[in-house]
Design an enzyme around this catalytic site. Sequence first.
Site, PDB file in Angstrom:
ATOM      1  N   GLU A 191       0.763  -5.567  -9.047  1.00  0.00           N
ATOM      2  CA  GLU A 191       0.193  -5.856  -7.423  1.00  0.00           C
ATOM      3  C   GLU A 191       0.342  -7.580  -7.310  1.00  0.00           C
ATOM      4  O   GLU A 191       0.278  -7.753  -6.933  1.00  0.00           O
ATOM      5  CB  GLU A 191      -1.089  -5.461  -7.110  1.00  0.00           C
ATOM      6  CG  GLU A 191      -1.335  -4.348  -6.808  1.00  0.00           C
ATOM      7  CD  GLU A 191      -3.018  -3.595  -6.463  1.00  0.00           C
ATOM      8  OE1 GLU A 191      -2.730  -2.529  -6.389  1.00  0.00           O
ATOM      9  OE2 GLU A 191      -3.697  -4.191  -7.029  1.00  0.00           O
TER      10      GLU A 191
ATOM     11  N   TYR B 201       0.987  -1.154   0.075  1.00  0.00           N
ATOM     12  CA  TYR B 201       0.130  -0.265   0.120  1.00  0.00           C
ATOM     13  C   TYR B 201       0.886   1.047  -0.024  1.00  0.00           C
ATOM     14  O   TYR B 201       0.161   2.113   0.632  1.00  0.00           O
ATOM     15  CB  TYR B 201      -1.217   0.174   1.259  1.00  0.00           C
ATOM     16  CG  TYR B 201      -2.209  -0.524   1.071  1.00  0.00           C
ATOM     17  CD1 TYR B 201      -3.112  -0.946  -0.324  1.00  0.00           C
ATOM     18  CD2 TYR B 201      -2.403  -1.882   2.222  1.00  0.00           C
ATOM     19  CE1 TYR B 201      -4.067  -1.331   0.109  1.00  0.00           C
ATOM     20  CE2 TYR B 201      -3.652  -2.627   1.590  1.00  0.00           C
ATOM     21  CZ  TYR B 201      -4.582  -2.629   0.819  1.00  0.00           C
ATOM     22  OH  TYR B 201      -5.947  -3.373   0.660  1.00  0.00           O
TER      23      TYR B 201
HETATM   24  P1  CMP Z   1      -8.421  -0.862  -0.472  1.00  0.00           P
HETATM   25  O1  CMP Z   1      -9.211  -1.041  -2.103  1.00  0.00           O
HETATM   26  O2  CMP Z   1      -8.054  -2.162  -0.390  1.00  0.00           O
HETATM   27  O3  CMP Z   1      -7.284   0.271  -0.592  1.00  0.00           O
HETATM   28  C1  CMP Z   1      -6.880   1.029   0.675  1.00  0.00           C
HETATM   29  C2  CMP Z   1      -7.717   0.761   1.638  1.00  0.00           C
HETATM   30  O4  CMP Z   1      -7.241   1.651   3.224  1.00  0.00           O
HETATM   31  C3  CMP Z   1      -9.273   1.003   1.355  1.00  0.00           C
HETATM   32  O5  CMP Z   1      -9.571   0.069   0.620  1.00  0.00           O
HETATM   33  C4  CMP Z   1     -10.093   0.811   2.941  1.00  0.00           C
HETATM   34  O6  CMP Z   1      -9.812  -0.146   3.526  1.00  0.00           O
HETATM   35  C5  CMP Z   1      -8.837   1.418   3.006  1.00  0.00           C
HETATM   36  N1  CMP Z   1      -9.063   3.117   4.451  1.00  0.00           N
HETATM   37  C6  CMP Z   1      -9.474   3.514   5.194  1.00  0.00           C
HETATM   38  N2  CMP Z   1      -9.731   4.897   4.949  1.00  0.00           N
HETATM   39  C7  CMP Z   1      -9.692   5.037   3.474  1.00  0.00           C
HETATM   40  C8  CMP Z   1      -9.957   6.172   3.056  1.00  0.00           C
HETATM   41  N3  CMP Z   1     -10.797   7.355   3.544  1.00  0.00           N
HETATM   42  N4  CMP Z   1     -10.088   6.266   1.171  1.00  0.00           N
HETATM   43  C9  CMP Z   1      -9.789   5.063   1.008  1.00  0.00           C
HETATM   44  N5  CMP Z   1      -9.244   4.292   1.770  1.00  0.00           N
HETATM   45  C10 CMP Z   1      -9.023   4.399   2.844  1.00  0.00           C
END
Ligand code: CMP
Length: 137
Positions: free
Chosen positions: A126, A49
């Site tokens: 990824e 990430y």
């Molecule tokens: P994911 O698609 O795995 O990509 C990044 C992750 O960050 C997202 O899913 C969420 O689970 C997490 N996340 C937590 N807070 C936020 C936010 N404000 N905006 C976007 N993703 C978030």
Amino acid sequence: MEKTFAIIKPDAVAAGYSGKIIDRIEKEGFKIVAMKKIWMTKKMAEGFYAVHKDKPFFNDLTTFMSSGPSIVMILEKENAIADWRKLMGATNPANAEEGTLRKEFGKNIDNNAVHGSDAPETAAQETRYFFADIEMV
Ligand code: CMP
């Protein structure tokens, strides 16, 4: 045929939703090209990430992703990237449409059950992060 990278996150694995999610993936016409269960270290989650490293949620996100086992997968179908994102639903389960995986299995924006790549470049990147060529069948 297009490929995308997907994760069943620790919340959904711990809750016993893996089978239901995999069943749905196959019913929606995705072919599972690769799949394995892994327990990410905090460092692996931080690398995966890295694009979010300056976001306020980065530490919570990487702590959560390294809190238990996940299932990582490569999925294939026509329009796999967009179709998997559609099947997942909105990032925040509270905003996800009926019938999407995040609506059914997600708890909140942090514990949102599944992940999917957002573009062909990130899907390739990824995929490489977790899989070697020999693991793709
Ligand atoms: P994911 O698609 O795995 O990509 C990044 C992750 O960050 C997202 O899913 C969420 O689970 C997490 N996340 C937590 N807070 C936020 C936010 N404000 N905006 C976007 N993703 C978030």
